[in-house]
Design a protein around this motif. Structure first.
Motif, PDB file in Angstrom:
ATOM      1  N   TRP A 112      45.874  24.353  65.268  1.00  0.00           N
ATOM      2  CA  TRP A 112      45.566  25.592  65.990  1.00  0.00           C
ATOM      3  C   TRP A 112      45.098  25.303  67.413  1.00  0.00           C
ATOM      4  O   TRP A 112      45.540  25.945  68.373  1.00  0.00           O
ATOM      5  N   ALA A 113      44.227  24.321  67.557  1.00  0.00           N
ATOM      6  CA  ALA A 113      43.723  23.960  68.885  1.00  0.00           C
ATOM      7  C   ALA A 113      44.858  23.501  69.798  1.00  0.00           C
ATOM      8  O   ALA A 113      44.914  23.867  70.977  1.00  0.00           O
ATOM      9  N   ALA A 114      45.773  22.713  69.253  1.00  0.00           N
ATOM     10  CA  ALA A 114      46.898  22.202  70.044  1.00  0.00           C
ATOM     11  C   ALA A 114      47.807  23.326  70.527  1.00  0.00           C
ATOM     12  O   ALA A 114      48.401  23.244  71.603  1.00  0.00           O
ATOM     13  N   ILE A 115      47.893  24.379  69.742  1.00  0.00           N
ATOM     14  CA  ILE A 115      48.769  25.498  70.083  1.00  0.00           C
ATOM     15  C   ILE A 115      48.090  26.490  71.023  1.00  0.00           C
ATOM     16  O   ILE A 115      48.686  26.953  71.992  1.00  0.00           O
ATOM     17  N   ALA A 116      46.839  26.804  70.740  1.00  0.00           N
ATOM     18  CA  ALA A 116      46.198  27.941  71.399  1.00  0.00           C
ATOM     19  C   ALA A 116      45.279  27.603  72.569  1.00  0.00           C
ATOM     20  O   ALA A 116      44.892  28.498  73.318  1.00  0.00           O
ATOM     21  N   ILE A 117      44.904  26.343  72.738  1.00  0.00           N
ATOM     22  CA  ILE A 117      44.073  25.973  73.886  1.00  0.00           C
ATOM     23  C   ILE A 117      44.984  25.394  74.964  1.00  0.00           C
ATOM     24  O   ILE A 117      45.863  24.587  74.672  1.00  0.00           O
ATOM     25  N   HIS A 118      44.750  25.782  76.192  1.00  0.00           N
ATOM     26  CA  HIS A 118      45.685  25.462  77.270  1.00  0.00           C
ATOM     27  C   HIS A 118      45.788  23.972  77.593  1.00  0.00           C
ATOM     28  O   HIS A 118      46.815  23.346  77.346  1.00  0.00           O
ATOM     29  N   ASP A 119      44.737  23.411  78.174  1.00  0.00           N
ATOM     30  CA  ASP A 119      44.810  22.039  78.678  1.00  0.00           C
ATOM     31  C   ASP A 119      44.536  20.988  77.610  1.00  0.00           C
ATOM     32  O   ASP A 119      43.718  21.202  76.705  1.00  0.00           O
ATOM     33  N   THR A 120      45.191  19.856  77.750  1.00  0.00           N
ATOM     34  CA  THR A 120      45.012  18.752  76.808  1.00  0.00           C
ATOM     35  C   THR A 120      43.554  18.315  76.734  1.00  0.00           C
ATOM     36  O   THR A 120      43.036  18.028  75.653  1.00  0.00           O
ATOM     37  N   SER A 121      42.878  18.278  77.874  1.00  0.00           N
ATOM     38  CA  SER A 121      41.483  17.831  77.889  1.00  0.00           C
ATOM     39  C   SER A 121      40.593  18.730  77.037  1.00  0.00           C
ATOM     40  O   SER A 121      39.745  18.247  76.274  1.00  0.00           O
ATOM     41  N   SER A 122      40.787  20.038  77.133  1.00  0.00           N
ATOM     42  CA  SER A 122      39.982  20.970  76.343  1.00  0.00           C
ATOM     43  C   SER A 122      40.375  20.945  74.872  1.00  0.00           C
ATOM     44  O   SER A 122      39.536  21.138  73.995  1.00  0.00           O
ATOM     45  N   VAL A 123      41.651  20.709  74.602  1.00  0.00           N
ATOM     46  CA  VAL A 123      42.107  20.559  73.217  1.00  0.00           C
ATOM     47  C   VAL A 123      41.391  19.378  72.574  1.00  0.00           C
ATOM     48  O   VAL A 123      40.850  19.472  71.465  1.00  0.00           O
ATOM     49  N   VAL A 124      41.381  18.262  73.283  1.00  0.00           N
ATOM     50  CA  VAL A 124      40.729  17.057  72.770  1.00  0.00           C
ATOM     51  C   VAL A 124      39.226  17.282  72.626  1.00  0.00           C
ATOM     52  O   VAL A 124      38.616  16.862  71.639  1.00  0.00           O
ATOM     53  N   GLY A 125      38.625  17.967  73.590  1.00  0.00           N
ATOM     54  CA  GLY A 125      37.191  18.227  73.525  1.00  0.00           C
ATOM     55  C   GLY A 125      36.810  19.073  72.327  1.00  0.00           C
ATOM     56  O   GLY A 125      35.865  18.754  71.595  1.00  0.00           O
ATOM     57  N   ALA A 126      37.552  20.155  72.097  1.00  0.00           N
ATOM     58  CA  ALA A 126      37.259  21.046  70.972  1.00  0.00           C
ATOM     59  C   ALA A 126      37.531  20.353  69.640  1.00  0.00           C
ATOM     60  O   ALA A 126      36.738  20.456  68.695  1.00  0.00           O
ATOM     61  N   ALA A 127      38.646  19.642  69.558  1.00  0.00           N
ATOM     62  CA  ALA A 127      39.008  18.962  68.313  1.00  0.00           C
ATOM     63  C   ALA A 127      38.058  17.813  68.005  1.00  0.00           C
ATOM     64  O   ALA A 127      37.712  17.563  66.843  1.00  0.00           O
ATOM     65  N   SER A 128      37.616  17.122  69.041  1.00  0.00           N
ATOM     66  CA  SER A 128      36.677  16.018  68.860  1.00  0.00           C
ATOM     67  C   SER A 128      35.357  16.516  68.275  1.00  0.00           C
ATOM     68  O   SER A 128      34.736  15.852  67.447  1.00  0.00           O
ATOM     69  N   ALA A 129      34.962  17.710  68.697  1.00  0.00           N
ATOM     70  CA  ALA A 129      33.725  18.296  68.175  1.00  0.00           C
ATOM     71  C   ALA A 129      33.884  18.721  66.721  1.00  0.00           C
ATOM     72  O   ALA A 129      32.893  18.842  65.993  1.00  0.00           O
ATOM     73  N   TYR A 130      35.130  18.927  66.299  1.00  0.00           N
ATOM     74  CA  TYR A 130      35.387  19.407  64.937  1.00  0.00           C
ATOM     75  C   TYR A 130      35.525  18.262  63.937  1.00  0.00           C
ATOM     76  O   TYR A 130      35.154  18.402  62.776  1.00  0.00           O
ATOM     77  N   GLY A 131      36.097  17.139  64.371  1.00  0.00           N
ATOM     78  CA  GLY A 131      36.250  16.012  63.454  1.00  0.00           C
ATOM     79  C   GLY A 131      37.364  15.069  63.873  1.00  0.00           C
ATOM     80  O   GLY A 131      38.226  15.421  64.681  1.00  0.00           O
ATOM     81  N   GLU A 132      37.349  13.861  63.324  1.00  0.00           N
ATOM     82  CA  GLU A 132      38.317  12.832  63.703  1.00  0.00           C
ATOM     83  C   GLU A 132      39.750  13.208  63.331  1.00  0.00           C
ATOM     84  O   GLU A 132      40.685  12.980  64.093  1.00  0.00           O
ATOM     85  N   GLU A 133      39.938  13.770  62.136  1.00  0.00           N
ATOM     86  CA  GLU A 133      41.297  14.153  61.729  1.00  0.00           C
ATOM     87  C   GLU A 133      41.821  15.284  62.610  1.00  0.00           C
ATOM     88  O   GLU A 133      42.993  15.297  62.991  1.00  0.00           O
ATOM     89  N   ALA A 134      40.942  16.211  62.931  1.00  0.00           N
ATOM     90  CA  ALA A 134      41.325  17.310  63.822  1.00  0.00           C
ATOM     91  C   ALA A 134      41.720  16.758  65.190  1.00  0.00           C
ATOM     92  O   ALA A 134      42.685  17.219  65.808  1.00  0.00           O
ATOM     93  N   LEU A 135      40.991  15.758  65.650  1.00  0.00           N
ATOM     94  CA  LEU A 135      41.279  15.139  66.944  1.00  0.00           C
ATOM     95  C   LEU A 135      42.653  14.479  66.944  1.00  0.00           C
ATOM     96  O   LEU A 135      43.434  14.645  67.886  1.00  0.00           O
TER      97      LEU A 135
END
Length: 249
Positions: A112-135
């Motif tokens: 979901w983050a990869a699809i709905a968040i614009h920039d790669t940096s913010s995708v990585v930031g949000a996913a990193s906060a959620y967990g390693e697999e999400a990242l």
């Protein structure tokens, strides 16, 4: 690039194969909806298309690649970038909260983050906060999504009947893929790879700060409310529709 050292090739291939359908559907859907929505709202077509491209693919990188292909001027580029960066900042904090509230698993949130968040940096930031697999899932899918910059830029030049042959290629995607291959075929340096991966995540925090500091309130005021309203509407559409798709899958 450094984030590639923390992702194994088999993980990357699995994540990409699982998400390729929704990647294609959301890119095309976002661009088409954005085109008609911009017309409906009376937004300048170049500004609307740049925001749509940034929403559909990978934020600022997509805007930078598409802008010369459609002969967009600096003012329109600046408005599109400011709009996308503001929404990126919101997504960075809001998405993990929504993910936890809905009890999304790591893979679903990363997709979901990869699809709905614009920039790669913010995708990585949000996913990193959620967990390693999400990242892992989010980073791999976002960069697979970013590969669409080139064909979209070429099609954009045709749509706008632009004579420009300038297309900015995001080489960070290539470097990321090389990092994955190196870490997979030379596993004896795993300790070094993990160190690079850890440093890369910390550098990402610095990048996010710099992106945030580049947003000018004055520039947003000068642009008026229409670009931001357009960006928010398009973002909500892709966020809600993609999440609904993932929850029903």
């Amino acid at each position: 690039m450094g984030l590639g050292f923390g992702i194994h090739l088999d993980q990357a291939m699995q994540a990409t194969s699982d998400g390729i359908g929704i990647i294609i559907a959301t890119i095309i859907g976002t661009l088409v909806i954005g085109w008609f929505l911009a017309k409906r709202m009376g937004l300048d077509k170049h500004t609307g298309y740049l925001i749509s491209s940034g929403t559909a693919i990978c934020g600022g990188s997509a805007i930078a690649a598409v802008a010369p292909a459609i002969d967009a001027d600096d003012e329109k580029i600046a408005i599109a970038l400011a709009t996308v960066f503001v929404l990126n900042s919101v997504a960075l904090f809001v998405f993990p909260v929504i993910g936890h509230a809905l009890a999304l698993d790591q893979h679903t949130f990363g997709t979901w983050a990869a699809i709905a968040i614009h920039d790669t940096s913010s995708v990585v930031g949000a996913a990193s906060a959620y967990g390693e697999e999400a990242l892992t899932t989010a980073t791999t899918l976002k960069l697979a999504r970013a590969l669409w910059i080139i064909p979209v830029a070429l099609v954009s030049a045709l749509l706008f009947r632009s004579k420009s042959k300038k297309i900015t290629i995001p080489y960070f995607i290539l470097f990321y893929c090389v990092a994955i291959l190196v870490s997979d075929y030379l596993p004896q340096f795993e300790v070094a790879y993990q160190s690079i991966f850890a440093v890369s995540k910390k550098l990402l925090v610095v990048c996010l700060f710099l992106i945030g500091s580049s947003i000018s309130i004055e520039r947003l005021k000068q642009a008026g409310s229409k670009p931001m309203l357009f960006g928010v509407t398009l973002w909500l559409l892709i966020s809600v529709s993609s999440l609904s798709w993932l929850l029903m899958a």
